[in-house]
Each structure stands twice: as C-alpha cells, then as structure tokens.
Design a protein around this motif. Sequence first.
Motif, PDB file in Angstrom:
ATOM      1  N   UNK A  14      52.504  52.736  39.906  1.00 46.54           N
ATOM      2  CA  UNK A  14      53.847  52.693  40.485  1.00 46.54           C
ATOM      3  C   UNK A  14      54.181  51.366  41.165  1.00 46.54           C
ATOM      4  N   UNK A  15      53.243  50.421  41.196  1.00 47.42           N
ATOM      5  CA  UNK A  15      53.493  49.175  41.921  1.00 47.42           C
ATOM      6  C   UNK A  15      53.544  47.959  41.008  1.00 47.42           C
ATOM      7  N   UNK A  16      54.248  46.974  41.506  1.00 46.73           N
ATOM      8  CA  UNK A  16      54.250  45.659  40.892  1.00 46.73           C
ATOM      9  C   UNK A  16      53.219  44.846  41.673  1.00 46.73           C
ATOM     10  N   UNK A  17      52.218  44.369  40.989  1.00 45.30           N
ATOM     11  CA  UNK A  17      51.134  43.630  41.631  1.00 45.30           C
ATOM     12  C   UNK A  17      51.325  42.147  41.337  1.00 45.30           C
ATOM     13  N   UNK A  18      51.416  41.359  42.402  1.00 42.66           N
ATOM     14  CA  UNK A  18      51.585  39.912  42.288  1.00 42.66           C
ATOM     15  C   UNK A  18      50.357  39.256  42.894  1.00 42.66           C
ATOM     16  N   UNK A  19      49.646  38.457  42.117  1.00 36.66           N
ATOM     17  CA  UNK A  19      48.447  37.768  42.599  1.00 36.66           C
ATOM     18  C   UNK A  19      48.799  36.339  42.990  1.00 36.66           C
ATOM     19  N   UNK A  20      48.303  35.925  44.153  1.00 35.97           N
ATOM     20  CA  UNK A  20      48.420  34.540  44.615  1.00 35.97           C
ATOM     21  C   UNK A  20      46.993  34.015  44.717  1.00 35.97           C
ATOM     22  N   UNK A  21      46.619  33.154  43.787  1.00 38.21           N
ATOM     23  CA  UNK A  21      45.241  32.693  43.653  1.00 38.21           C
ATOM     24  C   UNK A  21      45.195  31.176  43.802  1.00 38.21           C
ATOM     25  N   UNK A  22      44.005  30.659  43.959  1.00 38.17           N
ATOM     26  CA  UNK A  22      43.772  29.229  44.084  1.00 38.17           C
ATOM     27  C   UNK A  22      42.589  28.993  44.992  1.00 38.17           C
ATOM     28  N   UNK A  23      42.160  27.746  45.125  1.00 36.81           N
ATOM     29  CA  UNK A  23      40.977  27.459  45.933  1.00 36.81           C
ATOM     30  C   UNK A  23      41.229  27.613  47.428  1.00 36.81           C
ATOM     31  N   UNK A  24      40.143  27.668  48.186  1.00 42.04           N
ATOM     32  CA  UNK A  24      40.219  27.815  49.640  1.00 42.04           C
ATOM     33  C   UNK A  24      40.970  26.643  50.264  1.00 42.04           C
TER      34      UNK A  24
END
Length: 189
Positions: A14-24
Amino acid sequence: MVDDVLAGPPRYGRVRLVAVDGPSGAGKTTFAGKLVETFRARGAKTALVATDHYATWDDPVAWWPRLVAEVLDPLAAGRPATYRPLDCPTGGPRPGPVRAVHPVDVVVLEGVSAGRASIRPRLSALCWVPGPDPETRLERAVSRDGEGIRGPLTAWQKFECGWFAVDLTSEHVHPNGLVLSSALTQSDH
C-alpha cells in the motif's frame, strides 16, 4: 519527481517507497528531510526511516531482513510498524527508544544501501546523493558527530566503496540523480 511518485501506483503493498541512497556524509539526510516536507505539502502522509537506525560499524548492511520485517512489510500491509533504532556513534550499538510508524502513503528510506538491488523493483523512486569527495565527506561527518567517529567512519567509507561497486546503485540512477519506478524495473539485471 514528487508529483510523479504520487501519480503512480504504490509498488510496495500500500505504500510508495522512495530510497535516498549515496555515500556517508553526502547530504542524504538533508535531502530526505526536504523530500518528506515536499510530499507532506502535497497532502501525502509520509514517514522517514533511516538505515542508520539499523546499521552499525560492525554490521553495515546485513540487518536488512530486520528492517523489512519490522518496518517495510507492516507498512506495506497497512499496519503500524514499531522498531528500536540503534545508536552507535563511537562504540557498540545501544538500543534507543521504541519508535512507531503509523500507516502512510509514502515511506522515504534514507541511508547507505537504501536503494539496494533487492528492493529496487518495489521502489517508486530512487534518489542518489553523491556528495563531495571522500575526505570532505569525512570532515563534514566528523564536524557534525565528533572526532570519535573518525576511525570507524574511515573504515565505513572503505566498506561502502566496496558495497556500491557490487550493488551498482548509482548505475540505476538517471544523470539528474533520480529514477522513477518504471525505469527501475526496465533496467535491473
């Protein structure tokens, strides 16, 4: 991108999943916070979950099944999620207070490995925040969190370079740093 995500169907139950990725130290947390504000301004119930609540210096990415079971799967089913974030700034991880996440329209998952290969087909969007060079990112994090993290974070940066080389997260991102779900399913190996 926010309007496109909201116009599309949920891809994780039921959800829209948005990933925010990248290095530390790249600025993912700041970007994710602004993204949450924008989703909420459009009327979407939105939760922010950080992979830092699960990752530790000794276990940078293997905790993923716990995140799925405790947070992502319950929210996908329309149920509340509860979890206990770990805090490990300079030593061993310490459990923090229990957090509850009520059912939402959008989950912004922020942190190293948030856009990993195993979740990409279920994402509504993948955002990559590359940040500056590793030395600048290290100094940025040390100034934010204290000198005590320099050693562990230096080792972490070496790990994440290997992780991204194997997971290939950035190769699934459009040159503007964003990929919508339709492109994710077309480009996965």
